[in-house]
Design an enzyme around this catalytic site. Structure first.
Site, PDB file in Angstrom:
ATOM      1  CE  LYS A  22      -1.659   1.583   4.063  1.00 36.85           C
ATOM      2  NZ  LYS A  22      -1.323   2.996   4.375  1.00 36.85           N
ATOM      3  CG  ASN A  23       2.364   2.617   3.472  1.00 38.56           C
ATOM      4  OD1 ASN A  23       1.219   3.016   3.207  1.00 38.56           O
ATOM      5  ND2 ASN A  23       2.736   2.303   4.698  1.00 38.56           N
ATOM      6  NE  ARG A  95      -1.067  12.051   8.589  1.00 38.92           N
ATOM      7  CZ  ARG A  95      -0.884  13.298   8.986  1.00 38.92           C
ATOM      8  NH1 ARG A  95      -1.860  13.944   9.559  1.00 38.92           N
ATOM      9  NH2 ARG A  95       0.266  13.889   8.818  1.00 38.92           N
ATOM     10  CB  CYS A 119      -4.879  10.596  12.041  1.00 40.07           C
ATOM     11  SG  CYS A 119      -3.337   9.720  12.233  1.00 40.07           S
ATOM     12  NE  ARG A 124       0.612   9.930  10.607  1.00 38.63           N
ATOM     13  CZ  ARG A 124       0.137   9.018   9.777  1.00 38.63           C
ATOM     14  NH1 ARG A 124      -1.061   8.541   9.969  1.00 38.63           N
ATOM     15  NH2 ARG A 124       0.864   8.602   8.764  1.00 38.63           N
ATOM     16  N   PRO A 125       2.383  16.110  12.093  1.00 37.37           N
ATOM     17  CG  PRO A 125       4.177  17.241  13.071  1.00 37.37           C
ATOM     18  CD  PRO A 125       3.275  16.046  13.261  1.00 37.37           C
ATOM     19  CB  VAL A 126       2.761  18.008   6.589  1.00 38.15           C
ATOM     20  CG1 VAL A 126       2.017  16.693   6.487  1.00 38.15           C
ATOM     21  CG2 VAL A 126       1.789  19.165   6.729  1.00 38.15           C
ATOM     22  CG  ASP A 127       7.224  20.031  10.915  1.00 38.51           C
ATOM     23  OD1 ASP A 127       6.567  18.981  11.029  1.00 38.51           O
ATOM     24  OD2 ASP A 127       8.354  20.175  11.407  1.00 38.51           O
ATOM     25  CG  ASP A 307       2.949   1.172   9.758  1.00 39.45           C
ATOM     26  OD1 ASP A 307       2.335   1.937  10.520  1.00 39.45           O
ATOM     27  OD2 ASP A 307       3.405   1.531   8.659  1.00 39.45           O
ATOM     28  CB  ILE A 329       7.147   6.068  14.993  1.00 41.22           C
ATOM     29  CG1 ILE A 329       8.382   5.185  14.790  1.00 41.22           C
ATOM     30  CG2 ILE A 329       6.813   6.850  13.729  1.00 41.22           C
ATOM     31  CD1 ILE A 329       9.638   5.896  14.344  1.00 41.22           C
ATOM     32  NE  ARG A 399      -7.416   4.854   5.843  1.00 34.29           N
ATOM     33  CZ  ARG A 399      -6.632   5.730   6.454  1.00 34.29           C
ATOM     34  NH1 ARG A 399      -6.907   6.106   7.678  1.00 34.29           N
ATOM     35  NH2 ARG A 399      -5.586   6.223   5.850  1.00 34.29           N
TER      36      ARG A 399
HETATM   37  N1  EPU Z   1       6.832  14.038  11.386  1.00 36.79           N
HETATM   38  C1  EPU Z   1       6.990  15.369  11.719  1.00 36.79           C
HETATM   39  N2  EPU Z   1       6.940  16.303  10.722  1.00 36.79           N
HETATM   40  C2  EPU Z   1       6.742  15.960   9.413  1.00 36.79           C
HETATM   41  C3  EPU Z   1       6.593  14.607   9.073  1.00 36.79           C
HETATM   42  C4  EPU Z   1       6.650  13.652  10.093  1.00 36.79           C
HETATM   43  O1  EPU Z   1       7.167  15.702  12.887  1.00 36.79           O
HETATM   44  O2  EPU Z   1       6.698  16.858   8.566  1.00 36.79           O
HETATM   45  C5  EPU Z   1       6.883  13.010  12.443  1.00 36.79           C
HETATM   46  C6  EPU Z   1       5.578  12.230  12.568  1.00 36.79           C
HETATM   47  O3  EPU Z   1       4.621  12.891  13.354  1.00 36.79           O
HETATM   48  C7  EPU Z   1       6.051  10.934  13.167  1.00 36.79           C
HETATM   49  C8  EPU Z   1       7.441  10.740  12.535  1.00 36.79           C
HETATM   50  O4  EPU Z   1       7.834  12.049  12.080  1.00 36.79           O
HETATM   51  O5  EPU Z   1       6.195  11.072  14.543  1.00 36.79           O
HETATM   52  C9  EPU Z   1       7.515   9.794  11.376  1.00 36.79           C
HETATM   53  O6  EPU Z   1       6.420  10.009  10.502  1.00 36.79           O
HETATM   54  P1  EPU Z   1       6.493   9.785   8.951  1.00 36.79           P
HETATM   55  O7  EPU Z   1       6.458  11.088   8.275  1.00 36.79           O
HETATM   56  O8  EPU Z   1       7.630   8.863   8.619  1.00 36.79           O
HETATM   57  O9  EPU Z   1       5.114   9.047   8.684  1.00 36.79           O
HETATM   58  P2  EPU Z   1       4.227   9.187   7.376  1.00 36.79           P
HETATM   59  O10 EPU Z   1       5.112   9.398   6.229  1.00 36.79           O
HETATM   60  O11 EPU Z   1       3.135  10.150   7.630  1.00 36.79           O
HETATM   61  C10 EPU Z   1       4.295   6.667   6.750  1.00 36.79           C
HETATM   62  C11 EPU Z   1       3.319   5.569   6.472  1.00 36.79           C
HETATM   63  C12 EPU Z   1       2.645   5.168   7.777  1.00 36.79           C
HETATM   64  C13 EPU Z   1       3.733   4.708   8.764  1.00 36.79           C
HETATM   65  C14 EPU Z   1       4.767   5.820   8.954  1.00 36.79           C
HETATM   66  C15 EPU Z   1       5.932   5.433   9.833  1.00 36.79           C
HETATM   67  C16 EPU Z   1       2.590   5.973   4.202  1.00 36.79           C
HETATM   68  C17 EPU Z   1       1.499   6.381   3.295  1.00 36.79           C
HETATM   69  N3  EPU Z   1       2.318   6.020   5.507  1.00 36.79           N
HETATM   70  O12 EPU Z   1       3.566   7.763   7.282  1.00 36.79           O
HETATM   71  O13 EPU Z   1       1.810   4.069   7.470  1.00 36.79           O
HETATM   72  O14 EPU Z   1       3.159   4.413  10.005  1.00 36.79           O
HETATM   73  O15 EPU Z   1       5.298   6.221   7.653  1.00 36.79           O
HETATM   74  O16 EPU Z   1       6.624   4.368   9.274  1.00 36.79           O
HETATM   75  O17 EPU Z   1       3.661   5.595   3.759  1.00 36.79           O
HETATM   76  C18 EPU Z   1      -0.027   2.590   7.699  1.00 36.79           C
HETATM   77  O18 EPU Z   1       0.314   2.061   6.633  1.00 36.79           O
HETATM   78  O19 EPU Z   1      -0.930   2.094   8.432  1.00 36.79           O
HETATM   79  C19 EPU Z   1       0.630   3.828   8.132  1.00 36.79           C
HETATM   80  C20 EPU Z   1       0.126   4.615   9.089  1.00 36.79           C
END
Ligand code: EPU
Length: 421
Positions: A22-23, A95, A119, A124-127, A307, A329, A399
């Site tokens: 999926k990812n 997201r 969520c 889960r910020p996107v900063d 995960d 995480i 999902r």
């Molecule tokens: N984070 C920040 N700022 C950002 C981005 C991330 O602080 O701008 C933090 C997050 O809040 C978290 C950590 O960094 O604490 C790592 O998050 P990451 O960005 O790696 O997660 P993601 O990219 O949003 C993906 C997977 C998730 C999986 C995580 C961790 C996809 C579509 N989603 O999410 O998958 O849990 O990496 O490995 O690839 C799932 O498949 O059920 C799922 C939630």
């Protein structure tokens, strides 16, 4: 609303082939935006709600999408994109919709994507994504709950992440492929799905090196073309069946998954007493008796994946001994603990650590899924428990898993889907 009814105590046994990750599929669908001509074809795509949501996001942008459900093949044509906006109703559902930001910005110089918000598993910020776009020269603003990015032409630069982010790395990689000059992503996430995405982008004509390490180098090119790609098998779907086998004292072989993508997980399975065998593209486990307790720390790849934390926790509830699980995480990824307690698990939480004192048996009860993976963990616990377990809110599980109950039935599980009405 639909629920699963599970009659537990039956060891999982048999062979199963997993779908594409999926990812991997979700960022690849976003990457299709980058192809100015032709139709992208993605194979072995699971028929899951998140793929439907991403399809809807792309359709709203003006893409044409076809999905052959029988053969799990997805076609995407983005030649006629005429909108650059991913709206709230879709991004709030998933997201990963935020992944269209990088490709839209790269190809059209503008993108407007609803902010995802928190969520069930954390804020889960996107900063880090936004900081990366700005480093490539985009002007990024916040307008009424939307992140808006604009750039006449992105210019390659060094992007340093404060911590590795999986989709952040993908988003910046997809925006840098059409930028002028060289981009370096430092402290990049190293997940196998990122390597897979880089492979597809390179087939499309991109120049990416270093994916799978902490430094990724991207030399911008002028155009990219549509390609056909078969993503890697889903290590998380595979891990779900493997922990199912461990929790039920079963024997399962999972095909179409690279053992290297599960190395850390397989070591823990061996520590738990499972017999693990691997081949080029399969993993098999056999479990005799109760698992042994192990300690877990979730970490970015190649650490133990967050995960699979709910699934290993489900198996550890019936282990001999006491396990400590440290979730590093996501700050809120213990919602399944309260549900596991309903099945008789002995777990206490202190901050980001859960202590699991193994009990001899779980007993069936009614529990509720709160996200994809928590739901899968509860299903595993239900398979291990004596008697009947009902898992409610199956839509969370749908999902990320195509008909999980049908797949588990292939392995001998007694699990049915019902509608509450
Ligand atoms: N984070 C920040 N700022 C950002 C981005 C991330 O602080 O701008 C933090 C997050 O809040 C978290 C950590 O960094 O604490 C790592 O998050 P990451 O960005 O790696 O997660 P993601 O990219 O949003 C993906 C997977 C998730 C999986 C995580 C961790 C996809 C579509 N989603 O999410 O998958 O849990 O990496 O490995 O690839 C799932 O498949 O059920 C799922 C939630």
């Amino acid at each position: 609303m639909e629920y699963f009814e599970i009659h537990g105590g039956v060891p999982l046994e048999g062979e199963i082939k997993v779908f594409a990750a999926k990812n991997s599929v979700l960022p690849m669908m976003a990457a299709a935006i980058l192809a100015q001509s032709g139709t992208t074809r993605i194979n072995n795509v699971p028929d899951i709600a998140d793929v439907r949501t991403m399809s809807e996001v792309l359709r709203r942008l003006g893409a044409e999408i076809e999905f052959d459900r029988q053969n799990n093949v997805l076609w995407i044509n983005t030649e006629n994109i005429r909108s650059y906006e991913a709206p709230y109703d879709l991004v709030s559902r998933m997201r990963a919709s935020f992944l269209v930001m990088g490709p839209l910005l790269a190809r059209f110089g503008t993108a407007r994507v609803s902010q995802p918000g928190g969520c069930a598993i954390g804020a889960r910020p996107v900063d880090q994504h936004i900081k990366g776009f700005a480093r490539l020269g985009a002007k990024v603003t916040e307008e009424g709950g939307y992140t808006v990015a604009r750039a006449k032409k992105l210019i390659g630069n060094t992007v340093v992440f404060d911590r590795p982010t999986h989709t952040g790395t993908e988003n910046i990689m997809m925006s840098a492929v059409l930028a002028e000059g060289r981009t370096e992503i430092i402290n990049a996430a190293q997940d196998p799905e990122i390597v897979d995405l880089a492979k597809m982008l390179n087939k499309m004509g991109a120049k990416i090196r270093g994916a799978g390490t902490s430094i990724i180098t991207i030399d911008g090119v002028d155009t990219l073309r549509a390609v056909e790609h078969t993503p890697i098998g889903d290590r998380l779907e595979a891990g779900t069946y493997l922990f199912g086998a461990i929790a039920t004292g079963g024997r399962v072989k999972v095909k179409n998954v690279s053992p290297a993508s599960l190395r850390t997980v397989l070591c823990k399975m061996m520590d738990m007493g499972a017999e693990v065998t691997t081949g080029r593209n399969y993993v098999a486990v056999q479990m005799r008796g109760r698992p042994r307790a192990v300690d877990i720390i979730t970490d970015p790849f190649p650490g133990f994946p967050t995960d699979l934390q709910p699934m290993i926790m489900a198996a550890l509830t019936i282990a001999e001994g006491t396990s400590v699980i440290w979730e590093r995480i996501f700050e809120n990824r213990f919602i399944h603990v309260m549900e596991l307690q309903r099945l008789g698990a002995n777990i206490t939480i202190s901050g980001d650590r859960a202590t699991v004192v193994g009990v001899e048996n779980l007993d069936g009860a009614t529990v509720m899924a709160s996200d994809i993976r928590a739901g899968a963990g509860l299903v595993i616990a239900g398979l291990a428990a004596r008697g009947k377990t009902v898992v409610k809110r199956v839509y969370h599980i749908d999902r990320g898993y195509q008909r999980l109950e049908e797949r588990l039935r292939l392995l001998g599980a007694s699990i049915e889907r019902y509608d509450e009405n």
